[in-house]
Design a protein around this motif. Structure first.
Motif, PDB file in Angstrom:
ATOM      1  N   THR A   1      12.246  27.983   8.160  1.00 45.99           N
ATOM      2  CA  THR A   1      11.835  28.753   9.136  1.00 45.99           C
ATOM      3  C   THR A   1      12.938  29.284  10.041  1.00 45.99           C
ATOM      4  O   THR A   1      13.905  28.962   9.837  1.00 45.99           O
ATOM      5  CB  THR A   1      10.474  28.519  10.029  1.00 45.99           C
ATOM      6  OG1 THR A   1       9.878  29.533  10.884  1.00 45.99           O
ATOM      7  CG2 THR A   1      10.570  27.198  10.845  1.00 45.99           C
ATOM      8  N   HIS A   2      12.830  30.229  11.209  1.00 48.56           N
ATOM      9  CA  HIS A   2      13.906  30.554  11.857  1.00 48.56           C
ATOM     10  C   HIS A   2      13.760  29.851  13.334  1.00 48.56           C
ATOM     11  O   HIS A   2      12.399  30.045  13.595  1.00 48.56           O
ATOM     12  CB  HIS A   2      13.869  32.000  12.167  1.00 48.56           C
ATOM     13  CG  HIS A   2      14.353  32.576  10.640  1.00 48.56           C
ATOM     14  ND1 HIS A   2      13.303  32.761   9.594  1.00 48.56           N
ATOM     15  CD2 HIS A   2      15.661  32.832   9.965  1.00 48.56           C
ATOM     16  CE1 HIS A   2      14.080  33.288   8.619  1.00 48.56           C
ATOM     17  NE2 HIS A   2      15.490  33.089   8.868  1.00 48.56           N
ATOM     18  N   GLN A   3      14.670  29.497  13.874  1.00 50.12           N
ATOM     19  CA  GLN A   3      14.816  29.247  15.293  1.00 50.12           C
ATOM     20  C   GLN A   3      15.194  30.206  16.222  1.00 50.12           C
ATOM     21  O   GLN A   3      16.012  30.774  16.267  1.00 50.12           O
ATOM     22  CB  GLN A   3      15.601  28.009  15.576  1.00 50.12           C
ATOM     23  CG  GLN A   3      15.569  27.191  16.775  1.00 50.12           C
ATOM     24  CD  GLN A   3      16.165  25.939  16.792  1.00 50.12           C
ATOM     25  OE1 GLN A   3      15.651  24.936  16.631  1.00 50.12           O
ATOM     26  NE2 GLN A   3      17.614  25.861  16.990  1.00 50.12           N
ATOM     27  N   GLY A   4      14.191  30.383  17.256  1.00 53.10           N
ATOM     28  CA  GLY A   4      14.545  31.539  18.085  1.00 53.10           C
ATOM     29  C   GLY A   4      13.925  32.959  17.573  1.00 53.10           C
ATOM     30  O   GLY A   4      13.314  33.003  16.678  1.00 53.10           O
ATOM     31  N   PRO A   5      14.142  33.833  18.425  1.00 53.48           N
ATOM     32  CA  PRO A   5      13.237  35.187  17.934  1.00 53.48           C
ATOM     33  C   PRO A   5      14.098  35.868  16.819  1.00 53.48           C
ATOM     34  O   PRO A   5      13.310  36.692  16.479  1.00 53.48           O
ATOM     35  CB  PRO A   5      13.691  36.173  19.474  1.00 53.48           C
ATOM     36  CG  PRO A   5      14.709  35.605  20.090  1.00 53.48           C
ATOM     37  CD  PRO A   5      14.845  33.981  19.568  1.00 53.48           C
ATOM     38  N   VAL A   6      15.143  35.621  16.469  1.00 57.43           N
ATOM     39  CA  VAL A   6      16.034  36.531  15.444  1.00 57.43           C
ATOM     40  C   VAL A   6      15.866  35.780  14.118  1.00 57.43           C
ATOM     41  O   VAL A   6      16.235  34.669  13.987  1.00 57.43           O
ATOM     42  CB  VAL A   6      17.403  36.852  16.056  1.00 57.43           C
ATOM     43  CG1 VAL A   6      18.054  37.812  14.990  1.00 57.43           C
ATOM     44  CG2 VAL A   6      17.407  37.264  17.335  1.00 57.43           C
ATOM     45  N   GLU A   7      15.299  36.618  13.125  1.00 53.00           N
ATOM     46  CA  GLU A   7      15.094  35.991  11.819  1.00 53.00           C
ATOM     47  C   GLU A   7      16.416  36.389  10.934  1.00 53.00           C
ATOM     48  O   GLU A   7      16.615  37.311  10.563  1.00 53.00           O
ATOM     49  CB  GLU A   7      14.096  36.666  11.095  1.00 53.00           C
ATOM     50  CG  GLU A   7      12.819  36.051  11.792  1.00 53.00           C
ATOM     51  CD  GLU A   7      11.506  36.318  11.052  1.00 53.00           C
ATOM     52  OE1 GLU A   7      11.745  36.608   9.617  1.00 53.00           O
ATOM     53  OE2 GLU A   7      10.407  35.916  11.182  1.00 53.00           O
ATOM     54  N   GLU A   8      17.418  35.383  11.184  1.00 55.93           N
ATOM     55  CA  GLU A   8      18.582  35.640  10.310  1.00 55.93           C
ATOM     56  C   GLU A   8      19.257  34.204   9.810  1.00 55.93           C
ATOM     57  O   GLU A   8      18.803  33.234  10.470  1.00 55.93           O
ATOM     58  CB  GLU A   8      19.823  36.422  11.047  1.00 55.93           C
ATOM     59  CG  GLU A   8      20.265  35.877  12.576  1.00 55.93           C
ATOM     60  CD  GLU A   8      21.189  36.625  13.233  1.00 55.93           C
ATOM     61  OE1 GLU A   8      20.976  37.683  13.379  1.00 55.93           O
ATOM     62  OE2 GLU A   8      21.731  36.056  14.169  1.00 55.93           O
ATOM     63  N   ALA A   9      20.013  34.590   8.776  1.00 56.39           N
ATOM     64  CA  ALA A   9      20.770  33.286   8.002  1.00 56.39           C
ATOM     65  C   ALA A   9      21.128  32.183   9.155  1.00 56.39           C
ATOM     66  O   ALA A   9      20.911  30.713   8.764  1.00 56.39           O
ATOM     67  CB  ALA A   9      21.537  33.721   7.174  1.00 56.39           C
ATOM     68  N   SER A  10      21.727  32.543  10.148  1.00 56.19           N
ATOM     69  CA  SER A  10      22.346  31.486  11.215  1.00 56.19           C
ATOM     70  C   SER A  10      21.399  30.740  11.783  1.00 56.19           C
ATOM     71  O   SER A  10      21.648  29.711  12.536  1.00 56.19           O
ATOM     72  CB  SER A  10      23.345  32.151  11.949  1.00 56.19           C
ATOM     73  OG  SER A  10      22.650  33.330  12.712  1.00 56.19           O
ATOM     74  N   ASN A  11      19.929  31.187  11.795  1.00 56.79           N
ATOM     75  CA  ASN A  11      18.929  30.687  12.514  1.00 56.79           C
ATOM     76  C   ASN A  11      17.942  29.849  11.932  1.00 56.79           C
ATOM     77  O   ASN A  11      16.931  29.448  12.093  1.00 56.79           O
ATOM     78  CB  ASN A  11      18.088  31.613  13.315  1.00 56.79           C
ATOM     79  CG  ASN A  11      19.003  32.290  14.443  1.00 56.79           C
ATOM     80  OD1 ASN A  11      20.140  31.715  14.847  1.00 56.79           O
ATOM     81  ND2 ASN A  11      18.371  33.426  14.911  1.00 56.79           N
ATOM     82  N   ILE A  12      18.339  29.667  10.496  1.00 53.29           N
ATOM     83  CA  ILE A  12      17.475  29.000   9.619  1.00 53.29           C
ATOM     84  C   ILE A  12      17.346  27.328  10.050  1.00 53.29           C
ATOM     85  O   ILE A  12      18.451  26.823  10.457  1.00 53.29           O
ATOM     86  CB  ILE A  12      17.899  29.040   8.262  1.00 53.29           C
ATOM     87  CG1 ILE A  12      17.717  30.296   7.611  1.00 53.29           C
ATOM     88  CG2 ILE A  12      17.253  28.010   7.097  1.00 53.29           C
ATOM     89  CD1 ILE A  12      18.249  30.491   6.135  1.00 53.29           C
ATOM     90  N   VAL A  13      15.938  27.052   9.953  1.00 53.50           N
ATOM     91  CA  VAL A  13      15.728  25.658  10.334  1.00 53.50           C
ATOM     92  C   VAL A  13      14.764  25.280   9.264  1.00 53.50           C
ATOM     93  O   VAL A  13      13.879  26.126   8.626  1.00 53.50           O
ATOM     94  CB  VAL A  13      15.203  25.210  11.518  1.00 53.50           C
ATOM     95  CG1 VAL A  13      16.387  25.032  12.564  1.00 53.50           C
ATOM     96  CG2 VAL A  13      14.241  25.979  12.230  1.00 53.50           C
ATOM     97  N   TYR A  14      14.760  23.845   8.850  1.00 53.84           N
ATOM     98  CA  TYR A  14      13.755  23.452   8.047  1.00 53.84           C
ATOM     99  C   TYR A  14      12.851  22.478   8.544  1.00 53.84           C
ATOM    100  O   TYR A  14      13.062  21.714   9.431  1.00 53.84           O
ATOM    101  CB  TYR A  14      14.339  22.806   6.791  1.00 53.84           C
ATOM    102  CG  TYR A  14      15.218  23.617   6.168  1.00 53.84           C
ATOM    103  CD1 TYR A  14      14.876  24.463   4.891  1.00 53.84           C
ATOM    104  CD2 TYR A  14      16.893  23.345   6.505  1.00 53.84           C
ATOM    105  CE1 TYR A  14      15.712  25.098   4.247  1.00 53.84           C
ATOM    106  CE2 TYR A  14      17.587  24.370   5.729  1.00 53.84           C
ATOM    107  CZ  TYR A  14      17.129  25.338   4.796  1.00 53.84           C
ATOM    108  OH  TYR A  14      18.005  25.912   3.971  1.00 53.84           O
ATOM    109  N   LEU A  15      11.319  22.413   8.056  1.00 54.35           N
ATOM    110  CA  LEU A  15      10.427  21.281   8.476  1.00 54.35           C
ATOM    111  C   LEU A  15      11.269  20.200   7.749  1.00 54.35           C
ATOM    112  O   LEU A  15      11.104  20.442   6.331  1.00 54.35           O
ATOM    113  CB  LEU A  15       9.053  21.755   8.351  1.00 54.35           C
ATOM    114  CG  LEU A  15       8.519  22.915   8.973  1.00 54.35           C
ATOM    115  CD1 LEU A  15       6.932  22.908   8.722  1.00 54.35           C
ATOM    116  CD2 LEU A  15       8.607  23.092  10.568  1.00 54.35           C
TER     117      LEU A  15
END
Ligand code: ATP
Length: 443
Positions: free
Chosen positions: A128-142
């Motif tokens: 998923t993405h952390q924060g409001p912008v869905e871009e590669a630098s914001n990827i986080v995983y459960l």
């Protein structure tokens, strides 16, 4: 016979409030389950028993509760981004999805004999993405395991608690895997809970430590009442091991699952894996984070990466094993008594207080008062919603250890009847000494 038992467990779990289908009123979310009033007690008791044995009763283990979301580099270092996938094939006809390793014929659908797609890798991590912008630098995983939350805190434990080897960390928490073939009730789900220990040892002691942990963990299940015949150890073959692991042994339980080709004796399935992970994890995190995660031996004046012994178990699978193992049907005269014979530490409810006559206010009041008093010492329920036979039956089905019945006589002699779940023997006990009487039974 075995299929029947699993069906009975699923149905009892719903009927009595152990486990419900998630989002039931919307038709359910496949393979996702909610723990109800008795389920959450049972689950908490399992976790408490694990924590007590693995943390409180030892001097060498530190508890942790790390965040589910972690820096994405953690999963690069751990190898999950690159390697944590299953091969899947889809049926072109019925659209069902299969794990390639489960298929006997890699081209033919085992359900409808339709043609299968070529096996493709499928990463099991939820992204998923952390924060409001869905871009590669914001990827986080459960997180797909709780383990990494402990490896990355290795130096925090060293700096805050100054332990000497061997020592370990313990954590219980949620993990998520986008499993291709979830199923068998709560056995394989996409959201589940793990109980994991990371135990740091000198490399030359790792083999011996692994043996000790295998013994310790195997005996834990037995100490809580799992039948020995249903429990076994299964060492992994060399080709099953992760490339860095030196050895791994699974604790397996014989579940009454009916899988294709399985015998009526049930299906041996993993409850917990106990592995010697060598120094892979600390080395990897040192390399990826740039922080030196070696241990300094101040006597030998030497730095080195400790090896890690990892006992990694599943809460939900363990709860399911205890549920299945506790299930008994007994003939009582013309009737069948269903009773969950949980170990006393695991039983969700310890005492039920039941008025024999629910339309006699003096009896009801006394029963309520007794229940309120006992609640301070034990998990106690009060129930006056049926005739006594029905009330006993209900309590047996959730594994309540003792039923305390208040009757007309109690008003005069200040005594109650205490019925033992397993023997069904009844004792007449003074209300004044009831708490001590029960305490003696529990401790
Ligand atoms: P399996 O081979 O059954 O998929 P695994 O070897 O991948 O399990 P580990 O990565 O060793 O499992 O995880 C440790 C423990 O976490 C397992 O022994 C199991 O009890 C639990 N676990 C793992 N995956 C699941 C799942 N999808 N649902 C429920 N529990 C799980």
């Amino acid at each position: 016979m075995t299929e029947n038992l699993m069906d009975k467990i699923v149905s009892l779990s719903k009927r009595r409030g152990f486990i419900f289908q998630s989002s039931d009123i919307y038709g359910g979310l496949a393979n996702t389950w909610d723990y109800g009033p008795y389920g959450v007690e049972l689950k908490n008791n399992v976790k408490r028993a694990w924590w007590k044995a693995c943390v409180y009763e030892r001097n060498d283990i530190y508890g942790m509760d790390a965040a589910i979301l972690m820096h994405p580099k953690v999963w690069e270092a751990s190898g999950h981004v690159e390697n944590f996938f299953d091969l899947k094939s889809d049926c072109k006809q019925c659209r069902k999805r299969f794990k390639a390793e489960d298929l006997k014929d890699k081209n033919k659908c085992p359900e409808c004999a339709g043609e299968l797609t070529e096996a493709r890798p499928f990463n099991l991590m939820f992204k998923t993405h952390q924060g409001p912008v869905e871009e590669a630098s914001n990827i986080v995983y459960l997180r797909p395991e709780t383990a990494q939350g402990m490896f990355v805190n290795f130096s925090n434990i060293l700096d805050s608690r100054h332990p000497k080897l061997p020592f370990g960390m313990a954590q219980i928490g949620k993990a998520f895997r986008n499993e291709i073939t979830p199923g068998n009730f709560t056995f394989r789900t996409r959201e589940f809970e793990q109980m994991e220990i990371e135990y740091f040892v000198r490399p030359e002691e790792a083999e011996e430590q692994l043996k000790q942990w295998i013994d310790f963990r195997f005996n834990w299940y037995l100490s809580l009442g799992l039948k020995k015949d249903n429990l076994r150890l299964r060492p992994h073959d060399k080709n099953e091991l992760a490339h860095y692991a030196k050895a791994c042994v699974d604790v397996e339980y014989r579940f009454p699952f009916v899988t294709r080709g399985a015998s009526s004796e049930g299906t041996w399935s993993e409850l917990e894996g106990i592995a010697n992970r060598a120094d892979f994890d600390l080395r990897q995190h040192s390399q990826f984070s740039g922080k030196d995660l070696q241990y300094f031996d101040d006597q030998a004046k030497q730095k080195f990466y400790p090896y890690i012994i990892e006992p990694s178990g599943g809460v939900d699978r363990t709860v399911l094993a205890f549920l299945v193992d506790a299930y008994h049907e007994e003939k009582v005269r013309e009737d069948t008594r269903v009773v969950l014979k949980f170990n006393k530490d695991l039983a969700p409810v310890k005492v039920a207080v039941l008025p024999l006559l629910r339309n006699r206010p003096e009896i009801v009041d006394l029963a309520k008062k007794i229940s309120t008093d006992l609640k301070k010492s034990f998990v106690t329920v009060y129930d006056d919603t049926g005739a006594i036979g029905k009330l006993y039956r209900r309590q047996d089905e959730v594994g309540t250890l003792f039923c305390v019945t208040v009757d007309v006589q109690s008003l005069e002699d200040k005594q109650v009847t205490v019925r033992d779940r397993d023997t069904m023997l009844q004792d007449r006990v003074n209300i004044e000494s009831l708490k001590e009487y029960l305490q003696d039974k529990f401790y």
